[in-house]
Design a protein around this motif. Structure first.
Motif, mmCIF file in Angstrom:
data_model
loop_
_atom_site.group_PDB
_atom_site.id
_atom_site.type_symbol
_atom_site.label_atom_id
_atom_site.label_comp_id
_atom_site.label_asym_id
_atom_site.label_seq_id
_atom_site.Cartn_x
_atom_site.Cartn_y
_atom_site.Cartn_z
ATOM 1 N N GLY A 146 49.157 27.487 50.137
ATOM 2 C CA GLY A 146 50.240 27.892 49.248
ATOM 3 C C GLY A 146 49.796 28.224 47.839
ATOM 4 N N SER A 147 48.537 27.956 47.520
ATOM 5 C CA SER A 147 48.040 28.254 46.170
ATOM 6 C C SER A 147 47.962 29.758 45.947
ATOM 7 N N THR A 148 48.056 30.125 44.692
ATOM 8 C CA THR A 148 47.730 31.480 44.279
ATOM 9 C C THR A 148 46.369 31.397 43.625
ATOM 10 N N ILE A 149 45.426 32.196 44.131
ATOM 11 C CA ILE A 149 44.089 32.174 43.532
ATOM 12 C C ILE A 149 43.793 33.521 42.897
ATOM 13 N N THR A 150 43.062 33.457 41.802
ATOM 14 C CA THR A 150 42.619 34.651 41.106
ATOM 15 C C THR A 150 41.110 34.596 41.004
ATOM 16 N N ILE A 151 40.470 35.657 41.479
ATOM 17 C CA ILE A 151 39.015 35.775 41.403
ATOM 18 C C ILE A 151 38.701 36.820 40.347
ATOM 19 N N GLU A 152 37.878 36.425 39.374
ATOM 20 C CA GLU A 152 37.448 37.340 38.321
ATOM 21 C C GLU A 152 35.956 37.567 38.496
ATOM 22 N N ALA A 153 35.558 38.814 38.640
ATOM 23 C CA ALA A 153 34.155 39.174 38.838
ATOM 24 C C ALA A 153 33.737 40.158 37.753
ATOM 25 N N LYS A 154 32.510 39.966 37.253
ATOM 26 C CA LYS A 154 32.002 40.840 36.199
ATOM 27 C C LYS A 154 30.481 40.880 36.295
ATOM 28 N N VAL A 155 29.889 42.055 36.146
ATOM 29 C CA VAL A 155 28.435 42.161 36.139
ATOM 30 C C VAL A 155 27.917 41.447 34.898
ATOM 31 N N SER A 156 26.996 40.500 35.113
ATOM 32 C CA SER A 156 26.451 39.747 33.985
ATOM 33 C C SER A 156 25.129 40.318 33.493
ATOM 34 N N ARG A 157 24.380 40.988 34.402
ATOM 35 C CA ARG A 157 23.128 41.637 33.989
ATOM 36 C C ARG A 157 22.744 42.667 35.041
ATOM 37 N N ALA A 158 22.164 43.768 34.576
ATOM 38 C CA ALA A 158 21.674 44.809 35.470
ATOM 39 C C ALA A 158 20.170 44.939 35.274
ATOM 40 N N PHE A 159 19.465 45.101 36.375
ATOM 41 C CA PHE A 159 18.011 45.267 36.332
ATOM 42 C C PHE A 159 17.705 46.724 36.692
ATOM 43 N N ASN A 160 16.749 47.002 37.553
ATOM 44 C CA ASN A 160 16.433 48.395 37.907
ATOM 45 C C ASN A 160 17.523 48.995 38.792
ATOM 46 N N SER A 161 17.673 48.439 39.982
ATOM 47 C CA SER A 161 18.727 48.893 40.899
ATOM 48 C C SER A 161 19.640 47.744 41.290
ATOM 49 N N SER A 162 19.261 46.535 40.900
ATOM 50 C CA SER A 162 20.058 45.359 41.256
ATOM 51 C C SER A 162 20.869 44.882 40.065
ATOM 52 N N MET A 163 21.917 44.137 40.384
ATOM 53 C CA MET A 163 22.739 43.568 39.323
ATOM 54 C C MET A 163 23.289 42.227 39.768
ATOM 55 N N GLU A 164 23.407 41.328 38.815
ATOM 56 C CA GLU A 164 24.000 40.018 39.061
ATOM 57 C C GLU A 164 25.478 40.098 38.715
ATOM 58 N N VAL A 165 26.310 39.563 39.611
ATOM 59 C CA VAL A 165 27.753 39.516 39.374
ATOM 60 C C VAL A 165 28.155 38.050 39.328
ATOM 61 N N TYR A 166 28.800 37.655 38.258
ATOM 62 C CA TYR A 166 29.256 36.276 38.064
ATOM 63 C C TYR A 166 30.746 36.238 38.370
ATOM 64 N N LEU A 167 31.142 35.249 39.160
ATOM 65 C CA LEU A 167 32.549 35.138 39.565
ATOM 66 C C LEU A 167 33.128 33.789 39.143
ATOM 67 N N ASP A 168 34.369 33.817 38.717
ATOM 68 C CA ASP A 168 35.143 32.608 38.437
ATOM 69 C C ASP A 168 36.376 32.640 39.322
ATOM 70 N N VAL A 169 36.709 31.510 39.921
ATOM 71 C CA VAL A 169 37.880 31.407 40.793
ATOM 72 C C VAL A 169 38.863 30.440 40.155
ATOM 73 N N TRP A 170 40.102 30.887 40.002
ATOM 74 C CA TRP A 170 41.154 30.119 39.343
ATOM 75 C C TRP A 170 42.297 29.847 40.312
ATOM 76 N N ILE A 171 42.909 28.691 40.180
ATOM 77 C CA ILE A 171 44.135 28.356 40.910
ATOM 78 C C ILE A 171 45.275 28.406 39.899
ATOM 79 N N ASP A 172 46.348 29.125 40.242
ATOM 80 C CA ASP A 172 47.547 29.177 39.393
ATOM 81 C C ASP A 172 48.585 28.240 39.987
#
Length: 168
Positions: A70-96
């Protein structure tokens, strides 16, 4: 290559936790959450690179709070760093909750590679962090990348300069 803001890749996904998403304790399956995070991270990486992206690794996942039915969840994703062809994506998950209050439940770090139509890695734009949190995540990304490469046998420990600087 130009530099982009992490905000350009921000992806926010909001969903409800339904009965088919839960285990016998009426909490969301970890695998269900991982799949939702992978989707959000993929969109974020694609927004940054303007390319097809593939999941390279799931570097970190912390399940800090159970997410009840029954929870509402919100996932926020954002690229935190880009290298040559790869990138790290950091995610935060929230319960409302019903009062509109948000509680951080989980976080994760995924790595994606931008590829062309034949699946070959392609160069991508860099990231220029702006906020204090973005700078912190950006700086940590190189250490996390080097650790992953050392553990995968793709880099010698003595070559991991950022990791060595922590211990010297």
């Amino acid at each position: 290559m130009r530099e982009k803001s992490p905000k350009d890749s921000l992806t926010i996904m909001t969903n409800s936790v339904l009965p088919g998403d839960t285990n016998q304790l009426n909490n969301m399956f970890g695998g269900e959450l991982l799949a939702r995070m992978d989707r959000a991270a993929s969109i974020s990486a694609s927004r940054h690179s303007k390319r097809i992206v593939v999941t390279s690794s799931v570097n970190h996942v912390s399940f800090n709070k159970a997410i009840p039915l029954g929870s509402t969840i919100t996932i926020e994703a954002k690229v935190s760093r880009a290298f040559n062809s790869s990138m790290e994506v950091y995610l935060d998950v929230w319960i409302d909750n019903l009062k509109g209050e948000k509680t951080k439940a989980n976080e994760a770090i995924y790595t994606f590679v931008a590829v062309d139509e034949k699946g070959k890695p392609v160069p991508i734009d860099k990231i220029k962090p702006e906020s204090e949190e973005e700078i912190k995540r950006y700086e940590g990304a190189l250490r996390r990348r080097q650790l992953s490469l050392v553990l995968a046998g793709k880099m010698k420990a003595q070559e991991a300069t950022e990791l060595k600087s922590i211990f010297n």
